[in-house]
Design a protein around this motif. Structure first.
Motif, PDB file in Angstrom:
ATOM      1  N   SER A 172       6.790  -1.593   8.063  1.00 56.87           N
ATOM      2  CA  SER A 172       5.559  -0.877   8.385  1.00 56.87           C
ATOM      3  C   SER A 172       5.185   0.022   7.217  1.00 56.87           C
ATOM      4  CB  SER A 172       5.734  -0.037   9.642  1.00 56.87           C
ATOM      5  OG  SER A 172       6.444   1.148   9.324  1.00 56.87           O
ATOM      6  N   LEU A 173       3.956   0.397   7.219  1.00 57.51           N
ATOM      7  CA  LEU A 173       3.461   1.228   6.130  1.00 57.51           C
ATOM      8  C   LEU A 173       4.255   2.514   6.032  1.00 57.51           C
ATOM      9  CD1 LEU A 173       1.192   1.610   4.012  1.00 57.51           C
ATOM     10  CD2 LEU A 173      -0.058   2.838   5.760  1.00 57.51           C
ATOM     11  N   LYS A 174       4.553   3.069   7.165  1.00 57.67           N
ATOM     12  CA  LYS A 174       5.222   4.356   7.160  1.00 57.67           C
ATOM     13  C   LYS A 174       6.608   4.244   6.531  1.00 57.67           C
ATOM     14  CE  LYS A 174       3.784   7.078  10.516  1.00 57.67           C
ATOM     15  NZ  LYS A 174       3.649   7.684  11.836  1.00 57.67           N
ATOM     16  N   SER A 175       7.350   3.238   6.940  1.00 55.36           N
ATOM     17  CA  SER A 175       8.706   3.142   6.413  1.00 55.36           C
ATOM     18  C   SER A 175       8.691   2.779   4.940  1.00 55.36           C
ATOM     19  CB  SER A 175       9.511   2.122   7.214  1.00 55.36           C
ATOM     20  OG  SER A 175       8.813   0.904   7.263  1.00 55.36           O
ATOM     21  N   ARG A 233       3.916  16.092 -10.226  1.00 54.05           N
ATOM     22  CA  ARG A 233       4.761  14.908 -10.145  1.00 54.05           C
ATOM     23  C   ARG A 233       4.881  14.417  -8.716  1.00 54.05           C
ATOM     24  NH1 ARG A 233      10.228  15.923 -13.077  1.00 54.05           N
ATOM     25  NH2 ARG A 233       9.864  14.855 -15.027  1.00 54.05           N
ATOM     26  N   ILE A 234       5.019  15.345  -7.819  1.00 53.29           N
ATOM     27  CA  ILE A 234       5.176  14.932  -6.427  1.00 53.29           C
ATOM     28  C   ILE A 234       3.906  14.261  -5.944  1.00 53.29           C
ATOM     29  CG2 ILE A 234       5.396  15.805  -4.089  1.00 53.29           C
ATOM     30  CD1 ILE A 234       7.351  17.848  -5.154  1.00 53.29           C
ATOM     31  N   LYS A 235       2.798  14.810  -6.340  1.00 51.58           N
ATOM     32  CA  LYS A 235       1.539  14.224  -5.892  1.00 51.58           C
ATOM     33  C   LYS A 235       1.394  12.817  -6.449  1.00 51.58           C
ATOM     34  CE  LYS A 235      -3.340  15.250  -5.433  1.00 51.58           C
ATOM     35  NZ  LYS A 235      -3.812  13.934  -5.866  1.00 51.58           N
ATOM     36  N   VAL A 236       1.711  12.686  -7.721  1.00 53.20           N
ATOM     37  CA  VAL A 236       1.639  11.361  -8.325  1.00 53.20           C
ATOM     38  C   VAL A 236       2.607  10.414  -7.636  1.00 53.20           C
ATOM     39  CG1 VAL A 236       2.222  10.089 -10.413  1.00 53.20           C
ATOM     40  CG2 VAL A 236       0.758  12.091 -10.554  1.00 53.20           C
ATOM     41  N   ALA A 237       3.780  10.942  -7.315  1.00 55.55           N
ATOM     42  CA  ALA A 237       4.761  10.093  -6.634  1.00 55.55           C
ATOM     43  C   ALA A 237       4.246   9.666  -5.271  1.00 55.55           C
ATOM     44  CB  ALA A 237       6.088  10.848  -6.492  1.00 55.55           C
ATOM     45  N   ALA A 238       3.617  10.589  -4.582  1.00 52.75           N
ATOM     46  CA  ALA A 238       3.090  10.249  -3.262  1.00 52.75           C
ATOM     47  C   ALA A 238       1.997   9.193  -3.383  1.00 52.75           C
ATOM     48  CB  ALA A 238       2.547  11.507  -2.577  1.00 52.75           C
ATOM     49  N   ASP A 239       1.082   9.420  -4.315  1.00 56.18           N
ATOM     50  CA  ASP A 239       0.003   8.449  -4.465  1.00 56.18           C
ATOM     51  C   ASP A 239       0.542   7.092  -4.895  1.00 56.18           C
ATOM     52  OD1 ASP A 239      -2.339  10.895  -5.812  1.00 56.18           O
ATOM     53  OD2 ASP A 239      -1.857  10.296  -3.757  1.00 56.18           O
ATOM     54  N   ALA A 297       0.298   3.637  -2.918  1.00 54.60           N
ATOM     55  CA  ALA A 297      -0.387   2.469  -3.472  1.00 54.60           C
ATOM     56  C   ALA A 297       0.567   1.276  -3.549  1.00 54.60           C
ATOM     57  CB  ALA A 297      -0.958   2.798  -4.847  1.00 54.60           C
ATOM     58  N   TYR A 298       1.806   1.552  -3.878  1.00 56.99           N
ATOM     59  CA  TYR A 298       2.750   0.446  -3.957  1.00 56.99           C
ATOM     60  C   TYR A 298       3.078  -0.102  -2.584  1.00 56.99           C
ATOM     61  CZ  TYR A 298       3.862   0.199  -8.880  1.00 56.99           C
ATOM     62  OH  TYR A 298       3.800  -0.019 -10.222  1.00 56.99           O
ATOM     63  N   SER A 299       3.029   0.731  -1.603  1.00 56.00           N
ATOM     64  CA  SER A 299       3.299   0.230  -0.262  1.00 56.00           C
ATOM     65  C   SER A 299       2.216  -0.741   0.182  1.00 56.00           C
ATOM     66  CB  SER A 299       3.380   1.396   0.729  1.00 56.00           C
ATOM     67  OG  SER A 299       4.384   2.289   0.358  1.00 56.00           O
ATOM     68  N   VAL A 300       1.033  -0.505  -0.303  1.00 58.16           N
ATOM     69  CA  VAL A 300      -0.069  -1.378   0.085  1.00 58.16           C
ATOM     70  C   VAL A 300      -0.201  -2.541  -0.897  1.00 58.16           C
ATOM     71  CG1 VAL A 300      -2.555  -1.404   0.555  1.00 58.16           C
ATOM     72  CG2 VAL A 300      -1.204   0.583   1.130  1.00 58.16           C
ATOM     73  N   SER A 359      -1.447  -4.908  -3.649  1.00 59.24           N
ATOM     74  CA  SER A 359      -2.806  -5.181  -4.140  1.00 59.24           C
ATOM     75  C   SER A 359      -3.716  -5.687  -3.041  1.00 59.24           C
ATOM     76  CB  SER A 359      -2.766  -6.217  -5.253  1.00 59.24           C
ATOM     77  OG  SER A 359      -1.989  -5.753  -6.322  1.00 59.24           O
ATOM     78  N   ARG A 360      -3.317  -5.416  -1.812  1.00 54.89           N
ATOM     79  CA  ARG A 360      -4.114  -5.970  -0.729  1.00 54.89           C
ATOM     80  C   ARG A 360      -5.457  -5.274  -0.593  1.00 54.89           C
ATOM     81  NH1 ARG A 360       0.906  -6.109   2.152  1.00 54.89           N
ATOM     82  NH2 ARG A 360       0.359  -4.179   3.186  1.00 54.89           N
ATOM     83  N   ARG A 361      -5.514  -4.077  -1.109  1.00 59.53           N
ATOM     84  CA  ARG A 361      -6.720  -3.281  -0.925  1.00 59.53           C
ATOM     85  C   ARG A 361      -7.285  -2.885  -2.272  1.00 59.53           C
ATOM     86  NH1 ARG A 361      -9.507  -2.908   3.801  1.00 59.53           N
ATOM     87  NH2 ARG A 361      -8.105  -3.895   5.249  1.00 59.53           N
ATOM     88  N   ILE A 362      -8.588  -2.754  -2.311  1.00 57.47           N
ATOM     89  CA  ILE A 362      -9.221  -2.386  -3.568  1.00 57.47           C
ATOM     90  C   ILE A 362      -8.794  -0.986  -3.977  1.00 57.47           C
ATOM     91  CG2 ILE A 362     -11.425  -2.054  -4.711  1.00 57.47           C
ATOM     92  CD1 ILE A 362     -12.623  -4.120  -2.885  1.00 57.47           C
ATOM     93  N   TRP A 363      -8.715  -0.094  -3.022  1.00 52.96           N
ATOM     94  CA  TRP A 363      -8.386   1.283  -3.391  1.00 52.96           C
ATOM     95  C   TRP A 363      -6.969   1.379  -3.914  1.00 52.96           C
ATOM     96  CZ3 TRP A 363      -4.363   3.896  -1.299  1.00 52.96           C
ATOM     97  CH2 TRP A 363      -3.887   3.477  -0.060  1.00 52.96           C
ATOM     98  N   SER A 364      -6.057   0.591  -3.387  1.00 53.35           N
ATOM     99  CA  SER A 364      -4.686   0.658  -3.895  1.00 53.35           C
ATOM    100  C   SER A 364      -4.607   0.115  -5.315  1.00 53.35           C
ATOM    101  CB  SER A 364      -3.738  -0.112  -2.977  1.00 53.35           C
ATOM    102  OG  SER A 364      -4.025  -1.492  -3.021  1.00 53.35           O
ATOM    103  N   ARG A 365      -5.348  -0.955  -5.539  1.00 50.91           N
ATOM    104  CA  ARG A 365      -5.373  -1.476  -6.908  1.00 50.91           C
ATOM    105  C   ARG A 365      -5.971  -0.452  -7.858  1.00 50.91           C
ATOM    106  NH1 ARG A 365      -6.924  -6.582  -4.435  1.00 50.91           N
ATOM    107  NH2 ARG A 365      -9.105  -6.144  -4.842  1.00 50.91           N
ATOM    108  N   ALA A 366      -7.045   0.187  -7.428  1.00 55.74           N
ATOM    109  CA  ALA A 366      -7.679   1.196  -8.278  1.00 55.74           C
ATOM    110  C   ALA A 366      -6.726   2.354  -8.537  1.00 55.74           C
ATOM    111  CB  ALA A 366      -8.974   1.686  -7.633  1.00 55.74           C
ATOM    112  N   THR A 367      -6.012   2.775  -7.505  1.00 52.54           N
ATOM    113  CA  THR A 367      -5.082   3.884  -7.692  1.00 52.54           C
ATOM    114  C   THR A 367      -3.976   3.513  -8.665  1.00 52.54           C
ATOM    115  OG1 THR A 367      -5.492   4.432  -5.382  1.00 52.54           O
ATOM    116  CG2 THR A 367      -3.704   5.580  -6.465  1.00 52.54           C
ATOM    117  N   LEU A 368      -3.428   2.324  -8.499  1.00 55.39           N
ATOM    118  CA  LEU A 368      -2.362   1.898  -9.393  1.00 55.39           C
ATOM    119  C   LEU A 368      -2.868   1.803 -10.820  1.00 55.39           C
ATOM    120  CD1 LEU A 368      -0.621  -0.829  -7.229  1.00 55.39           C
ATOM    121  CD2 LEU A 368       0.269   1.397  -7.879  1.00 55.39           C
TER     122      LEU A 368
END
Lengths: 162, 502
Positions: A10-13, A46-52, A56-59, A61-70
């Motif tokens: 799941s996304l959360k885990s 660093r933590i914020k970048v790690a969170a983002d 993004a890695y959890s998602v 490339s399925r989503r445009i926003w995750s690809r953009a974030t990465l």
């Protein structure tokens, strides 16, 4: 809904695992250091970048926003190392933004102002039409809530451990 | 410099106006402490979002499944058709209609070549009764007045040159295009006298009151809109394609007896957009049916939409080309559908009417979520300074557990959580995740139990209470966590309040 947290994929885990790993990497070199604002700020970044990044890695490339974030994260890391590349990165963002604006005008959005604001908020939203933008926004909201929850839990955990 | 630090941290000063200002004015480090406490309080206000994240996951999955299941809705339409057939049983063909609706359903369910759709449409035609009897039946039909009225507006010029053969077809086209809009719009009323004149031409005489028609149509419309909402996403695109396909085949179609068309047309029209458009195309001439079909599609698709869209469509009725208007309508349908999904996702959006306001709410919500994450990571950064080496081992343990133990539900926690909160089940998953992350917390649960019950009892948390809680020890963190969860289900008002403050 209960099953979703039990689901290892799941996304959360997924997010939690990655984020905790990143946190350990961030915390590892640090001992009980001075709590100067500068250090706190650096750690915060660093933590914020790690969170983002972990979101993004959890998602993937399925989503445009995750690809953009990465892409944005990779570009930023590259631009930090090589200042000259930063200009190219900004040029890239400009081109996508202009392309997005063309789309906006073409669709003649009734909700042009809000759509533009939303595009600024959602990563990668500049080059999307309103329909896809709303889709991405929905998924992005879901991921943001998960991210916020996990970071909050991580914070509680760290507080509890000290 | 400290203020600059705070600004660089991205904490929006206006977000928590009251506590923020006081915190920023204090001395740097102590200000940071009080700031963090203040932000904790606000973060607790912000946190209801996670519940909505959980809700959103279910909403997303349902959205995905509904789009995937759009094919199943065609069978739903057949059920609708049979219902309508039962309602309009005065028409003599009712016995034949169900069987004939099947090929029409099949035609509507597949994109089909132009050749495919017309033959299937022609199948039901020969079997129906004569024109006069069917017209008489139509006149008894509650919706006939409405539809014929509408069609008279559309294709009046095409009507004048029409033979009687096509006349009823035109009426049928009107039937088809107008059923859903019947109850909605005042402009339609004015055309009813024209309808009556037309009907008398054909040979029937009907004295149905428009009101009765509208009420009947309203009932059928409600049913059809319910079924239409689901098929809409999947079928809208197919609508545009089918319309073009049938348009080409129109010239080949000659309806031997228009009345069968009329009888056949009624129920499918009310049931599905596609049938409406197809039959209108087959029955009318190009101009009239083109308008009718456009209007039909517009009315059918627009009926569930807000009235402003409907009026807009009507104004453009004669002007826009088919492809553009169809594509625009499809696009608008998609957008409104997604806005509805977002409405479910964003708290407090259901009260708001209108796309602009809803988008504003969504933008505020996304901004607040992003700020929340920033604040939490800032909090985490500040907390990390106090961590010692134990944390790393604990972190590795958490990683291990988050990878593995999130799979199984921490069974003691399940029952405990439900006992503690006794509220929405949404609370349980976060608690499970939390205990999966840190098994240490389990030991504190019995002590926290009573506190949680008391916390749950309070409808609104005083921020002062939370501040004092923050100052306490490790157990306090548990309380904060439970308070966080309790805030979640109490937090709807607080989120809206927070948004107002924002």
């Amino acid at each position: 809904m209960d099953l979703q947290n039990l689901n290892p994929s799941s996304l959360k885990s997924r997010f939690t695992a990655r984020f905790l790993r990143a946190l350990t990497e961030i915390n590892a070199p640090k001992t009980i250091s001075s709590s100067s604002p500068r250090e706190i700020f650096q750690r915060y970044r660093r933590i914020k970048v790690a969170a983002d990044k972990s979101m993004a890695y959890s998602v993937r490339s399925r989503r445009i926003w995750s690809r953009a974030t990465l892409w944005r994260l990779r570009t930023r890391s590259r631009s930090r190392r090589l200042v000259s590349f930063g200009r190219r990165a900004s040029v890239k963002t400009r081109t996508t933004a202009s392309h997005g604006k063309e789309n906006k005008e073409h669709h003649g959005a009734v909700l042009g102002v809000q759509a533009e604001e939303l595009r600024e908020l959602v990563p990668g939203g500049e080059a999307m039409d309103l329909c896809n933008l709303l889709d991405e926004t929905a998924h992005y909201i879901k991921c943001l809530t998960t991210q916020g929850f996990c970071v909050y839990m991580g914070g509680l955990l760290c507080e509890g451990c000290c | 410099m400290e203020n600059q630090f705070f600004i660089n941290a991205g904490i929006p000063p206006h977000a928590p106006p009251l506590q923020f200002g006081s915190s920023l004015s204090s001395s740097p480090m102590s200000g940071w402490q009080s700031l963090s406490s203040a932000m904790e309080i606000q973060s607790q206000d912000c946190f209801p979002s996670t519940d909505y994240g959980l809700q959103y996951e279910s909403a997303l999955s349902s959205m995905v499944s509904s789009s995937a299941a759009s094919n199943c809705n065609i069978s739903g339409e057949s059920l609708m058709i049979r219902e309508l057939i039962g309602k309009l049983g005065s028409i003599g063909n009712s016995g034949e209609i169900p069987q004939h609706s099947q090929p029409m359903l099949a035609a509507s369910s597949c994109y089909g070549t132009p050749l495919n759709s017309p033959p299937k449409l022609n199948l039901p035609l020969p079997t129906s009764m004569g024109l006069n009897s069917s017209v008489a039946d139509f006149s008894a039909d509650p919706g006939f007045a409405e539809r014929a009225a509408r069609f008279s507006c559309f294709g009046s010029r095409s009507f004048n040159g029409r033979t009687t053969q096509f006349g009823p077809n035109g009426e049928i086209a009107a039937y088809r295009s107008n059923p859903l809009a019947a109850n909605a719009n005042l402009p339609r009323v004015s055309s009813s006298p024209a309808l009556k004149a037309m009907v008398s031409q054909v040979g029937g005489s009907k004295k149905n009151t428009p009101l009765q028609n509208r009420s009947e149509l309203a009932n059928s419309q409600e049913e059809s809109t319910v079924s239409d909402q689901n098929p809409e996403p999947g079928l809208k695109g197919s609508n545009s394609r089918k319309r073009k396909a049938v348009h080409k085949a129109k010239t080949k179609e000659t309806s031997p007896s228009p009345s069968p068309n009329a009888s056949k047309v009624i129920e499918p029209n009310e049931a599905s957009n596609e049938k409406r458009c197809k039959l209108s195309e087959s029955n009318g001439n190009e101009n009239g049916s083109g308008k009718a079909e456009e209007d039909g599609k517009g009315i059918n698709t627009k009926a569930p939409e807000p009235p402003k869209d409907y009026i807009h469509v009507r104004a453009r009725r004669g002007q826009a080309t088919d492809t553009h208007s169809l594509a625009e309508r499809v696009r608008r349908e998609k957008i409104s559908e997604r806005m509805k999904l977002l409405q479910n996702l964003v708290p407090g959006c259901s009260k708001v009417a209108g796309k602009a306001l809803m988008l504003d709410e969504i933008i505020n919500y996304v901004q607040s979520l992003q700020r929340q994450v920033e604040f939490l990571s800032m909090k985490l950064a500040s907390v990390n300074t106090r961590l010692d080496y134990n944390v790393e081992s604990l972190m590795s343990k958490e990683v291990f557990q988050s990878n593995n133990t999130l799979q199984h539900p921490m069974f003691p926690m399940n029952s405990a959580a439900s006992a503690f909160l006794g509220h929405q089940t949404q609370q349980n998953p976060p608690l499970q995740a939390n205990t999966a992350i840190c098994p240490k917390l389990n030991t504190h649960l019995p002590q926290i139990n009573q506190f949680i019950e008391t916390v749950s009892g309070y409808p609104a948390f005083c921020e002062g209470d939370l501040e004092t809680l923050v100052q306490m020890g490790f157990g306090q963190n548990q309380i904060q966590e439970m308070a966080f969860h309790s805030q979640n289900f109490q937090g709807l008002n607080q989120v809206s309040d927070m948004k107002v403050r924002l």
